[in-house]
Design a protein around this motif. Structure first.
Motif, mmCIF file in Angstrom:
data_model
loop_
_atom_site.group_PDB
_atom_site.id
_atom_site.type_symbol
_atom_site.label_atom_id
_atom_site.label_comp_id
_atom_site.label_asym_id
_atom_site.label_seq_id
_atom_site.Cartn_x
_atom_site.Cartn_y
_atom_site.Cartn_z
ATOM 1 N N ALA A 74 0.843 -1.203 0.000
ATOM 2 C CA ALA A 74 0.000 0.000 0.000
ATOM 3 C C ALA A 74 0.876 1.250 0.000
ATOM 4 C CB ALA A 74 -0.931 -0.016 1.205
ATOM 5 N N ASP A 75 1.976 1.169 -0.714
ATOM 6 C CA ASP A 75 2.904 2.295 -0.760
ATOM 7 C C ASP A 75 2.193 3.555 -1.259
ATOM 8 O OD1 ASP A 75 5.763 3.120 -0.518
ATOM 9 O OD2 ASP A 75 5.442 3.665 -2.622
ATOM 10 N N PHE B 203 -2.977 5.832 6.368
ATOM 11 C CA PHE B 203 -3.990 5.234 7.231
ATOM 12 C C PHE B 203 -3.879 5.808 8.643
ATOM 13 C CE2 PHE B 203 -2.772 1.387 4.493
ATOM 14 C CZ PHE B 203 -3.708 1.686 3.516
ATOM 15 N N ASP C 156 -6.545 7.556 3.263
ATOM 16 C CA ASP C 156 -7.087 6.422 2.515
ATOM 17 C C ASP C 156 -7.935 5.494 3.377
ATOM 18 O OD1 ASP C 156 -5.744 6.497 -0.340
ATOM 19 O OD2 ASP C 156 -4.198 7.076 1.108
ATOM 20 N N THR D 22 3.143 -2.749 4.908
ATOM 21 C CA THR D 22 2.716 -2.660 3.515
ATOM 22 C C THR D 22 3.353 -1.487 2.771
ATOM 23 O OG1 THR D 22 0.821 -1.201 3.949
ATOM 24 C CG2 THR D 22 0.471 -3.585 4.211
ATOM 25 N N ALA E 178 2.713 1.666 3.605
ATOM 26 C CA ALA E 178 1.854 2.835 3.790
ATOM 27 C C ALA E 178 2.394 3.721 4.905
ATOM 28 C CB ALA E 178 0.436 2.390 4.132
ATOM 29 N N ARG F 218 -0.115 5.223 0.342
ATOM 30 C CA ARG F 218 -1.399 5.433 0.995
ATOM 31 C C ARG F 218 -1.196 5.838 2.451
ATOM 32 N NH1 ARG F 218 -4.467 -0.015 -0.561
ATOM 33 N NH2 ARG F 218 -6.282 0.991 0.408
ATOM 34 N N LEU G 116 -0.184 -2.831 9.088
ATOM 35 C CA LEU G 116 -0.348 -1.891 7.980
ATOM 36 C C LEU G 116 0.971 -1.213 7.631
ATOM 37 C CD1 LEU G 116 -3.778 -0.201 8.866
ATOM 38 C CD2 LEU G 116 -3.321 -1.868 7.052
ATOM 39 N N LEU H 70 -7.355 -3.129 3.301
ATOM 40 C CA LEU H 70 -6.497 -3.385 2.139
ATOM 41 C C LEU H 70 -7.125 -4.198 1.006
ATOM 42 C CD1 LEU H 70 -3.212 -4.346 4.036
ATOM 43 C CD2 LEU H 70 -3.670 -2.179 2.860
ATOM 44 N N ASP H 71 -8.032 -5.090 1.313
ATOM 45 C CA ASP H 71 -8.514 -6.031 0.302
ATOM 46 C C ASP H 71 -9.505 -5.356 -0.645
ATOM 47 O OD1 ASP H 71 -9.397 -8.162 -1.186
ATOM 48 O OD2 ASP H 71 -9.879 -9.443 0.535
#
Length: 318
Positions: A18-19, A23, A101, A43, A45, A21, A40, A262-263
């Motif tokens: 999730a680079d 959270f 996000d 990932t 992020a 993004r 998280l 994430l999904d």
């Protein structure tokens, strides 16, 4: 003859990247929230820990950085029991990021014994923090969430809420205060909010989605150590071994929330929890509980929450 590739099976140990993004995890300095933030962070992020205690938040960020190479993690002071402080907290976040996000509404208070306590705003402490605080925070965060292409509001409920029912005439537990029941009802109120929020977001044509999750049974004694955030003794580990047949640690309790963030296969309005009897195992979608799907209760709770917080979430723009 070509065929569409199958969707990869979800792997709790290797969630997708999730680079880029951003959270926010409320209560990300301890318990399940810490593990949501740690997972998280792996990932790629940027993860922001919302915490009312700056010192504990710093300890948690240091722990995540020690375990996750290159972790982009920071903290913002956030006290959900003080509604007047939320504007300042979100303004601080807005100076750091251009969009959000996802937010994981995880922070919570659980009291085991009387007496009944209140927030500075005069709300029963668990209902005021767990539900009303997140309700008002969502209002403040909506511009940041709407600035993302497809943001998600992930609300962490509780398996304890499954057996509870709201008393709409006594949301503050003034007439009959029982700590465990009041806690379960505060989490049920959160879950009603998450479901109703998605309904209103869809009606407004918003790009933001709302998902509700619960961690099942998550015990400290089954949770791996993350010193000094959490230290599990050998005695506690051995003593809890039989319970592992039915429940799990808080690291696993974080899995439904991480998947909901994430999904891409997760959709708004859904409920996710552990696979095995809703108590342990990998995350799966489960039917929305019958009482949680009652739109009449959800609407009454929504209106009451607007009145109690002074927040106007009666209309949500896209």
């Amino acid at each position: 003859m070509s065929s569409t590739p199958a969707t990869p099976r979800w792997n709790v140990q290797r969630p997708p990247g999730a680079d880029g993004r951003v959270f926010l995890v409320t209560g990300g300095n301890a318990g399940i929230g810490y593990f949501v933030a740690e997972q998280l962070s792996a990932t790629g992020a940027t993860v922001v820990l919302g915490s009312r205690n700056p010192a504990r938040a710093e300890v948690a960020t240091a722990s995540i950085r020690a375990r996750v190479s290159g972790a982009r993690v920071r903290a913002v002071r956030l006290d959900l029991a003080d509604l007047s402080s939320l504007r300042k907290a979100v303004e601080s976040l807005e100076r750091e990021v251009e969009r959000l996000d996802a937010v994981v509404h995880n922070a919570g208070v659980a009291l085991d014994d009387p007496p009944r306590q209140e927030t500075g705003d005069g709300h029963e402490l668990m209902f005021g923090t767990n539900h009303l605080g997140h309700f008002a925070l969502t209002h403040r965060l909506m511009p940041l969430l709407s600035a993302a292409p497809a943001a998600r509001v992930v609300t962490m409920g509780s398996f304890a809420a499954k057996s509870e029912r709201l008393d709409l005439e006594d949301l503050q537990s003034r007439r009959d205060y029982q700590p465990k029941r009041t806690y379960g009802r505060s989490k049920l109120a959160q879950m009603y909010f998450g479901v109703e929020l998605d309904r209103r977001l869809r009606a407004a044509g918003s790009t933001v989605a709302s998902v509700v999750v619960h961690p099942g049974g998550a015990l400290d004694s089954l949770t791996p150590s993350r010193p000094p955030v959490h230290v599990r003794s050998t005695g506690a580990r051995l003593g809890a071994a039989p319970a592992a047949l039915l429940v799990q640690g808080k690291h696993a309790g974080a899995w439904p929330a991480v998947r909901a963030v994430l999904d891409p296969a997760v959709s708004g309005g859904q409920l996710w929890g552990p696979r095995v009897f809703g108590l342990r195992g990998e995350p799966r979608r489960e039917p929305v509980w019958k009482h949680l799907a009652d739109p009449g209760v959800a609407e009454q709770l929504w209106d009451a929450s607007c009145d109690l917080t002074g927040v106007d979430l009666s209309t949500i723009s896209g």
